[in-house]
Design a protein around this motif. Structure first.
Motif, PDB file in Angstrom:
ATOM      1  N   LYS A 134       0.839  -1.198   0.000  1.00 49.17           N
ATOM      2  CA  LYS A 134       0.000   0.000   0.000  1.00 49.17           C
ATOM      3  C   LYS A 134       0.877   1.252   0.000  1.00 49.17           C
ATOM      4  N   TYR A 135       1.908   1.253   0.832  1.00 42.18           N
ATOM      5  CA  TYR A 135       2.844   2.381   0.896  1.00 42.18           C
ATOM      6  C   TYR A 135       3.550   2.554  -0.442  1.00 42.18           C
ATOM      7  N   GLU A 136       4.019   1.449  -1.009  1.00 43.50           N
ATOM      8  CA  GLU A 136       4.745   1.485  -2.274  1.00 43.50           C
ATOM      9  C   GLU A 136       3.868   2.036  -3.393  1.00 43.50           C
ATOM     10  N   HIS A 137       2.626   1.581  -3.456  1.00 44.20           N
ATOM     11  CA  HIS A 137       1.702   2.057  -4.490  1.00 44.20           C
ATOM     12  C   HIS A 137       1.470   3.565  -4.356  1.00 44.20           C
ATOM     13  N   ASN A 173      14.463   8.890  -0.530  1.00 41.96           N
ATOM     14  CA  ASN A 173      13.980   8.846   0.853  1.00 41.96           C
ATOM     15  C   ASN A 173      12.864   7.828   1.069  1.00 41.96           C
ATOM     16  N   THR A 174      12.176   7.436   0.003  1.00 42.11           N
ATOM     17  CA  THR A 174      11.098   6.443   0.152  1.00 42.11           C
ATOM     18  C   THR A 174      11.630   5.057   0.461  1.00 42.11           C
ATOM     19  N   ARG A 175      12.908   4.810   0.129  1.00 41.83           N
ATOM     20  CA  ARG A 175      13.535   3.492   0.299  1.00 41.83           C
ATOM     21  C   ARG A 175      12.871   2.420  -0.569  1.00 41.83           C
ATOM     22  N   ILE A 176      12.234   2.854  -1.660  1.00 38.09           N
ATOM     23  CA  ILE A 176      11.691   1.920  -2.638  1.00 38.09           C
ATOM     24  C   ILE A 176      12.744   1.720  -3.721  1.00 38.09           C
ATOM     25  N   TYR A 177      13.108   0.490  -3.973  1.00 38.12           N
ATOM     26  CA  TYR A 177      14.217   0.171  -4.860  1.00 38.12           C
ATOM     27  C   TYR A 177      13.992   0.729  -6.269  1.00 38.12           C
TER      28      TYR A 177
END
Length: 261
Positions: A134-137, A173-177
């Motif tokens: 959910k956070y990633e989306h 900063n999101t730490r999404i690859y």
């Protein structure tokens, strides 16, 4: 064999205190809190690397861990991917949640829970995974919307560069690859071929663009505000009614854009 923490730090371009470089305690600028990079702190180096035990700690923000965790944070890669780089794949499959590092878990509110009770954390891995997805989306949608707005700014090269740097840093900063790379990959596609999150971001971008264009205000804070505001209004509407039709989504965004003005 574990990698040398000093080598990892050098590969990712950390700034060292030349007096301590290569010693048992090597000091460098903290790339996590960046407190020692602020004006007036040129002689401060808060991040300590123990080149003997291959561990690190920032004496300002408190972030700490081993060398594999260190590389995971610097690269944005999941911890297990960094581990595989040096030790190969595990024979037993690993749950996707186990790939999330402490910083990623902190962003969705699970880091402290895992630290206090790892056994119970494992029981709730599916809930953790749902929260991460959910956070990633949400981050993909918002950042793609921001990117789309910036891409259409004309005759304001400096403003465009400033906003683009903001998006790049925000993606980190999101730490999404490879988040920023994902934005670029979707941007070059035809709209109908884009992923669902990119289509949603495109609709929000249109509303945010109209809001900024109506006042010709492309200040960074205003552009970010328009995107985030419209995103959350759309999320509220999605909870009220299932939205499958693209035209309905666009209608809601446009209505909310008018309200924002």
């Amino acid at each position: 064999m574990l990698p040398e923490i000093l080598t990892v730090a050098e590969e990712y371009g950390l700034t060292f205190n030349p007096r301590y470089h290569g010693k048992k305690e090597t000091l460098c600028k903290c790339t996590f809190c960046e407190e020692d990079s602020k004006p007036g702190k040129g002689n401060k180096f808060y991040l300590s690397l123990n080149t003997q035990d291959q561990v690190y700690k920032c004496w300002y923000c408190g972030v700490s861990g081993g060398v594999l965790d260190f590389e995971a944070k610097l690269s944005g890669l999941p911890y297990n991917k960094v581990r595989e780089k040096y030790f190969g794949k595990r024979k037993k499959p690993v749950h996707p949640v186990e790939s999330l590092n402490a910083r990623q878990l902190r962003l969705i509110g699970w880091a402290e829970y895992k630290r206090k009770d790892r056994h119970d954390f494992k029981k709730n891995r599916e809930a953790v995974l749902r929260d991460w997805k959910k956070y990633e989306h949400g981050e993909l949608v918002k950042h793609f919307a921001l990117f789309m707005v910036i891409a259409h700014i004309e005759n304001q090269t400096e403003r465009q560069k400033e906003l683009l740097q903001y998006v790049i840093q925000s993606c980190h900063n999101t730490r999404i690859y490879l988040l920023f790379n994902q934005l670029l990959a979707e941007y070059v596609k035809d709209e109908e071929e884009r992923s669902d999150w990119a289509k949603e971001g495109t609709e929000i971008a249109r509303g945010a663009w109209k809001a900024s264009l109506s006042t010709y205000d492309f200040e960074m804070d205003k552009v970010v505000y328009n995107v985030v505001f419209l995103y959350y209004l759309l999320e509220m509407d999605k909870k009220k009614m299932p939205i499958k039709d693209t035209h309905k989504k666009e209608s809601i965004v446009n209505d909310n854009m008018s309200f924002a003005n």
